[in-house]
Design an enzyme around this catalytic site. Structure first.
Site, PDB file in Angstrom:
ATOM      1  N   GLN A  19       0.819  -1.225   0.000  1.00  0.00           N
ATOM      2  CA  GLN A  19       0.000   0.000   0.000  1.00  0.00           C
ATOM      3  C   GLN A  19       0.847   1.267   0.000  1.00  0.00           C
ATOM      4  O   GLN A  19       0.327   2.378   0.000  1.00  0.00           O
ATOM      5  CB  GLN A  19      -0.939  -0.004   1.201  1.00  0.00           C
ATOM      6  CG  GLN A  19      -2.162  -0.879   0.929  1.00  0.00           C
ATOM      7  CD  GLN A  19      -3.128  -0.930   2.085  1.00  0.00           C
ATOM      8  OE1 GLN A  19      -2.850  -0.416   3.171  1.00  0.00           O
ATOM      9  NE2 GLN A  19      -4.262  -1.554   1.863  1.00  0.00           N
TER      10      GLN A  19
ATOM     11  N   THR B 119      13.873  -0.949  -0.361  1.00  0.00           N
ATOM     12  CA  THR B 119      13.914  -0.102   0.835  1.00  0.00           C
ATOM     13  C   THR B 119      15.358   0.308   1.123  1.00  0.00           C
ATOM     14  O   THR B 119      16.280  -0.502   0.964  1.00  0.00           O
ATOM     15  CB  THR B 119      13.342  -0.876   2.049  1.00  0.00           C
ATOM     16  OG1 THR B 119      12.084  -1.413   1.675  1.00  0.00           O
ATOM     17  CG2 THR B 119      13.181   0.034   3.245  1.00  0.00           C
ATOM     18  N   THR B 120      15.541   1.534   1.533  1.00  0.00           N
ATOM     19  CA  THR B 120      16.884   2.073   1.759  1.00  0.00           C
ATOM     20  C   THR B 120      17.323   1.816   3.213  1.00  0.00           C
ATOM     21  O   THR B 120      16.582   1.236   3.995  1.00  0.00           O
ATOM     22  CB  THR B 120      16.887   3.581   1.460  1.00  0.00           C
ATOM     23  OG1 THR B 120      15.737   4.158   2.073  1.00  0.00           O
ATOM     24  CG2 THR B 120      16.833   3.843  -0.026  1.00  0.00           C
TER      25      THR B 120
ATOM     26  N   HIS C 136      16.545  17.122  -4.610  1.00  0.00           N
ATOM     27  CA  HIS C 136      15.350  16.325  -4.311  1.00  0.00           C
ATOM     28  C   HIS C 136      14.197  17.192  -3.819  1.00  0.00           C
ATOM     29  O   HIS C 136      14.395  18.344  -3.414  1.00  0.00           O
ATOM     30  CB  HIS C 136      15.668  15.274  -3.241  1.00  0.00           C
ATOM     31  CG  HIS C 136      16.426  14.089  -3.769  1.00  0.00           C
ATOM     32  ND1 HIS C 136      17.789  14.078  -3.886  1.00  0.00           N
ATOM     33  CD2 HIS C 136      15.994  12.878  -4.216  1.00  0.00           C
ATOM     34  CE1 HIS C 136      18.178  12.913  -4.386  1.00  0.00           C
ATOM     35  NE2 HIS C 136      17.109  12.164  -4.597  1.00  0.00           N
TER      36      HIS C 136
ATOM     37  N   LYS D  20      12.210  14.647   1.481  1.00  0.00           N
ATOM     38  CA  LYS D  20      13.247  13.617   1.671  1.00  0.00           C
ATOM     39  C   LYS D  20      13.906  13.827   3.031  1.00  0.00           C
ATOM     40  O   LYS D  20      14.328  14.936   3.355  1.00  0.00           O
ATOM     41  CB  LYS D  20      14.273  13.704   0.541  1.00  0.00           C
ATOM     42  CG  LYS D  20      15.292  12.595   0.579  1.00  0.00           C
ATOM     43  CD  LYS D  20      16.146  12.581  -0.684  1.00  0.00           C
ATOM     44  CE  LYS D  20      17.254  11.547  -0.583  1.00  0.00           C
ATOM     45  NZ  LYS D  20      16.751  10.199  -0.352  1.00  0.00           N
TER      46      LYS D  20
ATOM     47  N   THR E 201      22.197   7.573  -3.093  1.00  0.00           N
ATOM     48  CA  THR E 201      22.713   7.458  -4.457  1.00  0.00           C
ATOM     49  C   THR E 201      23.913   8.376  -4.664  1.00  0.00           C
ATOM     50  O   THR E 201      24.916   7.984  -5.265  1.00  0.00           O
ATOM     51  CB  THR E 201      21.593   7.809  -5.461  1.00  0.00           C
ATOM     52  OG1 THR E 201      20.517   6.893  -5.248  1.00  0.00           O
ATOM     53  CG2 THR E 201      22.070   7.699  -6.890  1.00  0.00           C
TER      54      THR E 201
HETATM   55  P1  NAP Z   1       5.837   4.792   1.688  1.00  0.00           P
HETATM   56  O1  NAP Z   1       4.882   5.335   0.704  1.00  0.00           O
HETATM   57  O2  NAP Z   1       5.903   5.399   3.053  1.00  0.00           O
HETATM   58  O3  NAP Z   1       5.522   3.227   1.817  1.00  0.00           O
HETATM   59  C1  NAP Z   1       6.025   2.382   2.803  1.00  0.00           C
HETATM   60  C2  NAP Z   1       4.935   1.355   3.070  1.00  0.00           C
HETATM   61  O4  NAP Z   1       5.464   0.304   3.850  1.00  0.00           O
HETATM   62  C3  NAP Z   1       3.731   1.944   3.819  1.00  0.00           C
HETATM   63  O5  NAP Z   1       2.537   1.544   3.176  1.00  0.00           O
HETATM   64  C4  NAP Z   1       3.860   1.305   5.185  1.00  0.00           C
HETATM   65  O6  NAP Z   1       2.616   1.141   5.814  1.00  0.00           O
HETATM   66  C5  NAP Z   1       4.457  -0.026   4.826  1.00  0.00           C
HETATM   67  N1  NAP Z   1       5.098  -0.730   5.913  1.00  0.00           N
HETATM   68  C6  NAP Z   1       5.793  -0.237   6.967  1.00  0.00           C
HETATM   69  N2  NAP Z   1       6.251  -1.241   7.735  1.00  0.00           N
HETATM   70  C7  NAP Z   1       5.838  -2.396   7.138  1.00  0.00           C
HETATM   71  C8  NAP Z   1       5.970  -3.769   7.464  1.00  0.00           C
HETATM   72  N3  NAP Z   1       6.637  -4.159   8.538  1.00  0.00           N
HETATM   73  N4  NAP Z   1       5.420  -4.685   6.628  1.00  0.00           N
HETATM   74  C9  NAP Z   1       4.757  -4.310   5.530  1.00  0.00           C
HETATM   75  N5  NAP Z   1       4.565  -3.013   5.181  1.00  0.00           N
HETATM   76  C10 NAP Z   1       5.099  -2.077   5.983  1.00  0.00           C
HETATM   77  O7  NAP Z   1       7.334   4.821   1.127  1.00  0.00           O
HETATM   78  P2  NAP Z   1       7.804   4.667  -0.382  1.00  0.00           P
HETATM   79  O8  NAP Z   1       7.922   5.985  -1.036  1.00  0.00           O
HETATM   80  O9  NAP Z   1       6.992   3.600  -1.033  1.00  0.00           O
HETATM   81  O10 NAP Z   1       9.299   4.144  -0.164  1.00  0.00           O
HETATM   82  C11 NAP Z   1       9.550   2.896   0.461  1.00  0.00           C
HETATM   83  C12 NAP Z   1      11.059   2.681   0.564  1.00  0.00           C
HETATM   84  O11 NAP Z   1      11.614   2.585  -0.742  1.00  0.00           O
HETATM   85  C13 NAP Z   1      11.816   3.814   1.259  1.00  0.00           C
HETATM   86  O12 NAP Z   1      12.885   3.271   2.013  1.00  0.00           O
HETATM   87  C14 NAP Z   1      12.363   4.619   0.090  1.00  0.00           C
HETATM   88  O13 NAP Z   1      13.522   5.358   0.415  1.00  0.00           O
HETATM   89  C15 NAP Z   1      12.698   3.489  -0.864  1.00  0.00           C
HETATM   90  N6  NAP Z   1      12.833   3.858  -2.277  1.00  0.00           N
HETATM   91  C16 NAP Z   1      13.783   3.186  -2.967  1.00  0.00           C
HETATM   92  C17 NAP Z   1      13.926   3.409  -4.330  1.00  0.00           C
HETATM   93  C18 NAP Z   1      14.965   2.638  -5.082  1.00  0.00           C
HETATM   94  O14 NAP Z   1      15.138   2.886  -6.288  1.00  0.00           O
HETATM   95  N7  NAP Z   1      15.679   1.700  -4.448  1.00  0.00           N
HETATM   96  C19 NAP Z   1      13.092   4.321  -4.966  1.00  0.00           C
HETATM   97  C20 NAP Z   1      12.113   4.993  -4.232  1.00  0.00           C
HETATM   98  C21 NAP Z   1      11.984   4.734  -2.883  1.00  0.00           C
HETATM   99  P3  NAP Z   1       2.034   2.330   6.768  1.00  0.00           P
HETATM  100  O15 NAP Z   1       1.838   3.508   5.882  1.00  0.00           O
HETATM  101  O16 NAP Z   1       0.775   1.714   7.282  1.00  0.00           O
HETATM  102  O17 NAP Z   1       3.085   2.537   7.825  1.00  0.00           O
END
Ligand code: NAP
Length: 250
Positions: free
Chosen positions: A10, A77-78, A135, A139, A146
């Site tokens: 989600q 996840t970072t 950014h 952030k 990166t």
């Molecule tokens: P986001 O919108 O905040 O999504 C994180 C989701 O994870 C939320 O829905 C959260 O639920 C859920 N969550 C938290 N703990 C969990 C658990 N234990 N089990 C299952 N779900 C859980 O963040 P995002 O923008 O998607 O980014 C997510 C991560 O990806 C971050 O670390 C970001 O830095 C990274 N990222 C990496 C790249 C890449 O290229 N590698 C690119 C973009 C982002 P709740 O809202 O209910 O807490």
């Protein structure tokens, strides 16, 4: 069909991954796991690859559980440290199935991965190199992971080529010179309207090369995520792999 479960389904990235998997001809969604679901529902019986996009505080625990449940994982996840990576490696050594894999990409955008690669290739030909990352203002970390990675890549290439230290007459630690990462200055801009951008400036007497990567939308990460899922599902990359460059034939 590759059966893909999405952990963090989600979230912003997780929801985009669900859409991208549903649109891919060779993949189908197995389980969608949110924070309220039990990750034990993701098993080797229903899933070929789990994609993990949650929060840094939850990612290690999720990955360790998935390994123990016999599932290979692609992680976006970072927040990975050497210590956390060592725990993943140790868990993989005891994994229930042979050939299980964990793939972690600090950045799934092809443009960012290529910018990194090109910057490292160019670095030894220039007297000076600096990195500017730009950014959106939401952030939480600075400089970006990166940009830190790019700076280390530039520094390593220069060390290997025996380059001289970069000229800089600035006296002492001056905040406006940015953060020195492995001897390469990294500057962070936070500006409303931006998404994720990086510039590498390379300078010689009388000339400059600028390498710039712009990620305008989360869509930019999806080809990299799907590429990683396909590679992990192939079983040809057992153990821990970090960085999308591994799968780009660079
Ligand atoms: P986001 O919108 O905040 O999504 C994180 C989701 O994870 C939320 O829905 C959260 O639920 C859920 N969550 C938290 N703990 C969990 C658990 N234990 N089990 C299952 N779900 C859980 O963040 P995002 O923008 O998607 O980014 C997510 C991560 O990806 C971050 O670390 C970001 O830095 C990274 N990222 C990496 C790249 C890449 O290229 N590698 C690119 C973009 C982002 P709740 O809202 O209910 O807490």
């Amino acid at each position: 069909m590759i059966r893909v479960s999405v952990v963090g389904a989600q979230g912003r990235m997780g929801a985009s991954v669900v859409q991208a998997v549903e649109a891919a001809q060779d993949m189908q969604i197995a389980q969608k796991i949110t924070e309220n679901d039990d990750i034990a529902a993701v098993t080797a019986d229903n899933t070929d690859v789990a994609v993990e996009f949650t929060v840094p505080s939850a990612a290690l625990d999720n990955v360790l559980k998935l390994i123990a449940q016999g599932v290979s994982v692609v992680v976006g996840t970072t927040g990975w440290t050497d210590e956390k990576l060592d725990r993943v490696k140790a868990a993989l050594a005891d994994a229930p199935h042979q050939g299980q894999a964990v793939f972690i990409a600090p950045n799934f955008a092809i443009s960012a991965v290529l910018a990194d690669k090109f910057a490292a290739e160019a670095a030894k030909y220039f007297t000076s190199a600096e990195v500017i990352e730009l950014h959106h203002p939401n952030k939480v970390d600075a400089p970006s992971g990166t940009a830190i990675h790019t700076a280390h890549a530039i520094a390593a290439a220069r060390r290997e080529a025996g380059c001289a230290q970069m000229p800089d007459a600035t006296q002492g630690e001056v905040a406006s010179r940015g953060q020195s990462v492995d001897g390469v200055h990294v500057h962070a801009v936070r500006l409303q309207g931006l998404n994720a951008h990086e510039e590498v400036l390379l300078g010689n007497a009388g000339e400059q090369l600028v390498i710039r990567a712009d990620s305008f939308d989360r869509a930019s990460f999806m080809p990299g995520v799907l590429l990683a899922v396909r590679n992990v599902a192939s079983g040809e990359h057992p153990g821990l792999t970090v960085g999308l460059d591994t799968f780009l034939d660079l």
